[in-house]
Design a protein around this motif. Structure first.
Motif, short mmCIF file in Angstrom:
data_model
loop_
_atom_site.label_atom_id
_atom_site.label_comp_id
_atom_site.label_asym_id
_atom_site.label_seq_id
_atom_site.Cartn_x
_atom_site.Cartn_y
_atom_site.Cartn_z
N ARG A 37 -1.42 -7.32 -1.74
CA ARG A 37 -0.07 -6.34 -2.03
C ARG A 37 0.31 -6.57 -0.81
N HIS A 38 0.05 -7.28 0.40
CA HIS A 38 -0.09 -7.91 1.89
C HIS A 38 1.03 -8.83 1.37
N LEU A 39 0.38 -9.98 0.74
CA LEU A 39 0.77 -11.61 0.26
C LEU A 39 1.78 -11.43 -0.71
N PHE A 40 2.55 -10.55 -1.12
CA PHE A 40 3.75 -9.96 -1.94
C PHE A 40 5.23 -9.98 -1.27
N VAL A 41 4.76 -9.29 0.03
CA VAL A 41 6.29 -9.02 0.55
C VAL A 41 5.98 -10.35 2.09
N ASP A 42 7.11 -10.11 2.77
CA ASP A 42 7.07 -11.11 3.82
C ASP A 42 5.88 -11.10 4.71
N THR A 43 6.48 -12.12 5.33
CA THR A 43 5.65 -11.88 6.70
C THR A 43 5.91 -10.71 7.39
N ALA A 44 6.69 -10.92 7.51
CA ALA A 44 7.35 -9.73 8.50
C ALA A 44 7.44 -7.76 7.99
N GLN A 45 7.04 -7.56 6.99
CA GLN A 45 6.93 -6.77 6.27
C GLN A 45 5.73 -6.57 5.84
N GLN A 46 3.86 -7.15 6.47
CA GLN A 46 3.34 -7.40 6.26
C GLN A 46 2.16 -5.64 6.40
N ALA A 47 2.47 -5.55 7.72
CA ALA A 47 1.87 -4.46 7.94
C ALA A 47 2.49 -3.35 7.28
N SER A 48 3.62 -2.84 6.48
CA SER A 48 4.23 -1.91 6.02
C SER A 48 3.53 -2.02 4.86
N ALA A 49 2.49 -3.35 4.07
CA ALA A 49 2.45 -3.38 2.48
C ALA A 49 1.54 -2.15 1.79
N TYR A 50 1.06 -1.18 2.02
CA TYR A 50 0.44 -0.30 1.62
C TYR A 50 0.59 0.64 2.53
N GLY A 51 2.01 1.04 3.27
CA GLY A 51 2.28 2.62 2.65
C GLY A 51 3.23 2.85 1.55
N ASP A 52 3.13 4.14 1.30
CA ASP A 52 4.03 3.91 -0.26
C ASP A 52 5.17 4.22 -0.16
#
Ligand code: SAH
Length: 198
Positions: free
Chosen positions: A19-34
């Motif tokens: 999932r982290h690849l589908f969000v902006d780089t800046a958001q990658q740390a929060s990509a797996y939150g619900d």
């Protein structure tokens, strides 16, 4: 629809797709939150539980042709591609479509075909579809999508106003269309001929 995801295939697809690849780089740390996250162009990638729940409702067995309206980041299409034969996905914003296509290539998800268009018109060329999923909220169920649904076939689509919608589960069976309302959801607007005006 229950909030519990019990379909092991859906859970496996959710575990597999990065999932982290589908969000902006800046958001990658929060990509797996619900929670939903911005993906550019004022659009959002849906929260994982909503993606999983809408996918589970479609009861995919691996052999289906699935139409998605609202490619966005491409995340939902990626999940679907692990669970059916072929995904056809339509997006109206070119930059989002281009980004999603790049990811499908990078991840070798070759059973996804993506197109720039007004998805409220469906994608006539490959109809009928065993399942249709709409990931933006409109005022009504677009007629072309009902027409392009196979018999038997099922569709999940948020319908309501601009702020809040109800997920509708549409089944076509023996020429009849049956509609069940599921839970309340918040999606970005479905814009087009059979959606909102801009
Ligand atoms: N499924 C996406 C969710 C993206 S948000 C994901 O997994 O990331 C919904 C998307 O629907 C937005 O990208 C928006 O541009 C798109 N959209 C809205 N109206 C549309 C229409 N008529 N046709 C195609 N895409 C549309």
């Amino acid at each position: 629809m229950t909030r519990g995801i019990s379909d092991p295939n859906v859970l496996q697809a959710m575990a597999e797709v990065p999932r982290h690849l589908f969000v902006d780089t800046a958001q990658q740390a929060s990509a797996y939150g619900d929670h939903p996250l911005p993906i550019g162009g004022d659009q959002t990638i849906s929260q994982p539980l909503v993606v999983a729940a809408m996918t589970q409702v479609l009861q995919l067995t691996g052999s289906e042709k699935v139409l998605e309206i609202g490619t966005g980041s491409g995340y939902q299409a990626a999940i679907l591609s692990r669970l059916c034969e072929k995904v056809y996905t339509v997006e109206r914003i070119n930059s989002l479509l281009a980004g999603a296509r790049k990811l499908f290539d990078k991840l070798h998800y070759y059973n996804i075909l993506a197109r720039l268009d007004d998805g409220t018109m469906g994608w006539q060329e490959y109809a009928p579809y065993d399942a249709i999923i709409v990931t933006a909220g409109g005022p009504e169920i677009p007629g072309p999508l009902i027409d392009q649904l196979a018999d038997p076939g099922r569709m999940v689509i948020p319908v309501g106003d601009r702020e809040v919608q109800e997920l509708h589960y549409v089944q076509k069976m023996d020429g009849e269309v049956i509609i069940d309302k599921l839970e309340s959801v918040r999606f970005v607007s479905l814009i087009g001929e059979h959606g909102w005006n801009g």
